[in-house]
Design a protein around this motif. Sequence first.
Motif, short mmCIF file in Angstrom:
data_model
loop_
_atom_site.label_atom_id
_atom_site.label_comp_id
_atom_site.label_asym_id
_atom_site.label_seq_id
_atom_site.Cartn_x
_atom_site.Cartn_y
_atom_site.Cartn_z
N PRO A 6 0.85 -1.19 0.00
CA PRO A 6 0.00 0.00 0.00
C PRO A 6 0.88 1.24 0.00
O PRO A 6 1.82 1.34 0.80
N GLN A 66 -7.04 -1.82 3.71
CA GLN A 66 -6.27 -1.60 4.94
C GLN A 66 -6.89 -0.50 5.79
O GLN A 66 -7.29 0.55 5.27
N LYS A 135 -0.03 -5.43 9.39
CA LYS A 135 1.24 -4.99 8.80
C LYS A 135 1.99 -4.19 9.85
O LYS A 135 1.45 -3.20 10.37
N ASN A 195 8.49 -7.48 3.77
CA ASN A 195 8.37 -6.24 3.00
C ASN A 195 9.56 -5.32 3.30
O ASN A 195 9.87 -5.07 4.45
N ASP A 197 12.52 -2.79 0.65
CA ASP A 197 13.74 -2.59 -0.15
C ASP A 197 14.03 -3.69 -1.16
O ASP A 197 15.19 -3.94 -1.48
N GLY A 220 6.85 -2.42 -2.70
CA GLY A 220 6.26 -1.10 -2.93
C GLY A 220 7.07 -0.31 -3.92
O GLY A 220 6.82 -0.35 -5.13
N ARG A 221 8.09 0.39 -3.41
CA ARG A 221 8.84 1.30 -4.27
C ARG A 221 9.48 0.59 -5.46
O ARG A 221 9.59 1.16 -6.54
C1 LIG Z 1 4.49 7.37 -0.29
C2 LIG Z 1 4.28 6.15 0.59
C3 LIG Z 1 3.00 5.86 1.05
C4 LIG Z 1 2.79 4.74 1.88
N1 LIG Z 1 1.51 4.45 2.30
C5 LIG Z 1 1.30 3.35 3.09
C6 LIG Z 1 -0.01 2.97 3.52
O1 LIG Z 1 -1.02 3.59 3.19
N2 LIG Z 1 -0.13 1.87 4.31
C7 LIG Z 1 0.97 1.11 4.68
O2 LIG Z 1 0.82 0.10 5.38
N3 LIG Z 1 2.20 1.43 4.26
C8 LIG Z 1 2.40 2.52 3.48
N4 LIG Z 1 3.66 2.79 3.03
C9 LIG Z 1 4.75 1.83 3.32
C10 LIG Z 1 4.87 0.78 2.21
O3 LIG Z 1 3.71 -0.02 2.15
C11 LIG Z 1 6.07 -0.15 2.45
O4 LIG Z 1 5.93 -0.74 3.72
C12 LIG Z 1 7.40 0.60 2.39
O5 LIG Z 1 7.45 1.45 1.27
C13 LIG Z 1 8.57 -0.39 2.36
O6 LIG Z 1 8.47 -1.27 1.26
P1 LIG Z 1 9.29 -1.03 -0.12
O7 LIG Z 1 10.73 -0.86 0.28
O8 LIG Z 1 9.04 -2.23 -0.95
O9 LIG Z 1 8.77 0.25 -0.72
C14 LIG Z 1 3.90 3.91 2.24
C15 LIG Z 1 5.17 4.22 1.77
C16 LIG Z 1 5.38 5.32 0.97
C17 LIG Z 1 6.79 5.61 0.49
#
Ligand SMILES: Cc1cc2nc3c(=O)[nH]c(=O)nc-3n(C[C@H](O)[C@H](O)[C@H](O)COP(=O)(O)O)c2cc1C
Length: 310
Positions: A6, A66, A135, A195, A197, A220-221
């Motif tokens: 998310p 969520q 989460k 989850n 990086d 995510g990213r």
């Molecule tokens: C801009 C942004 C918005 C996010 N919004 C949510 C969210 O609504 N709910 C949530 O559980 N995590 C949120 N996250 C965290 C991501 O779900 C994830 O845990 C985090 O980016 C690490 O994973 P990644 O390295 O694969 O990006 C957000 C992260 C970013 C950067």
Amino acid sequence: MLILAPMQGLTEVMFRRAYNAVFPGALDLAVSPFLSLTHGDLRHALEKVDDVLPERNVGAMPVVPQLLGREPEEFVALANRLYELGYGEVNWNVGCPMRRVAAKHRGSGLLPHPEEMRAVLDAVVPQLKPRLSVKVRLGYTNPREIFAVVPVLNDYPIASVTVHPRTGRQQYGGVPDLATFAEVLPLIHSRVIYNGDIVTAADYRALRSRFPQVEDVMIGRGVLYNPLLPCEIKGEETAPRRAADFLRMLLAAILERPVTDEAKVRKIKEYWCLSYRSLHLTESRRNEVLHAATLPATVAALERLLEEYA
Ligand SMILES: Cc1cc2nc3c(=O)[nH]c(=O)nc-3n(C[C@H](O)[C@H](O)[C@H](O)COP(=O)(O)O)c2cc1C
């Protein structure tokens, strides 16, 4: 299973539909950006419920809504309403690092207070119609906080626990704390989803070979930087043309939104900054889009670039 993380403002239904149209099945599931609960008032959460309305999600990968908050009455009311809409699971956000959220013992701010977490679960779980998944981060200030949280989670029927191995204070700085993740993993009774990086297929393989018991990974990213990443992980076609097709589809969806031209330009440029590298473009080519001032100029610049991949 590969799960789309998310990301508020980025992975809403418009993104999920465009993604699944171009890369059907590459991401098995998504968790929606959070719907925020407010004490005594469901309006705020319902304003955003649009994002998970089944009719708007046709064509998208399956999604788990969520919820963010700690108000049992509103939690149950919203979760059960989502159940009536067809959702068999809701996810509880106990990881949000935003200071103003955490200060109210919401999101990752709940992690230093496992007894408060237990009180929420005690009040919510017996009344909940959908399954509950959670989460979390490792803690708010200290990555050891998770060790007091896990015994609480283990006392309830939690469908899965997604762990982002950072603290809330860390936000997105530093690196995921895989040593603490390794310590906590065998203590969690529910299915664990990793989850954090994963931005290359090599990152994914390294994670899976270090933790073979973790079968599900949330990204995510990495998906925003490189929409082809899930295909690369799954051994599917990764021609840049497919990334261009996706960006074209996302562009069309942005243009349909009922918002001002300025808001559309901002959104186009936001996605573009994150994803242009997936087309193997230099920064100067990226700037052809970023330096466009108006909506027609921005769209024309982006379409010109994407046409090169047709
Ligand atoms: C801009 C942004 C918005 C996010 N919004 C949510 C969210 O609504 N709910 C949530 O559980 N995590 C949120 N996250 C965290 C991501 O779900 C994830 O845990 C985090 O980016 C690490 O994973 P990644 O390295 O694969 O990006 C957000 C992260 C970013 C950067």
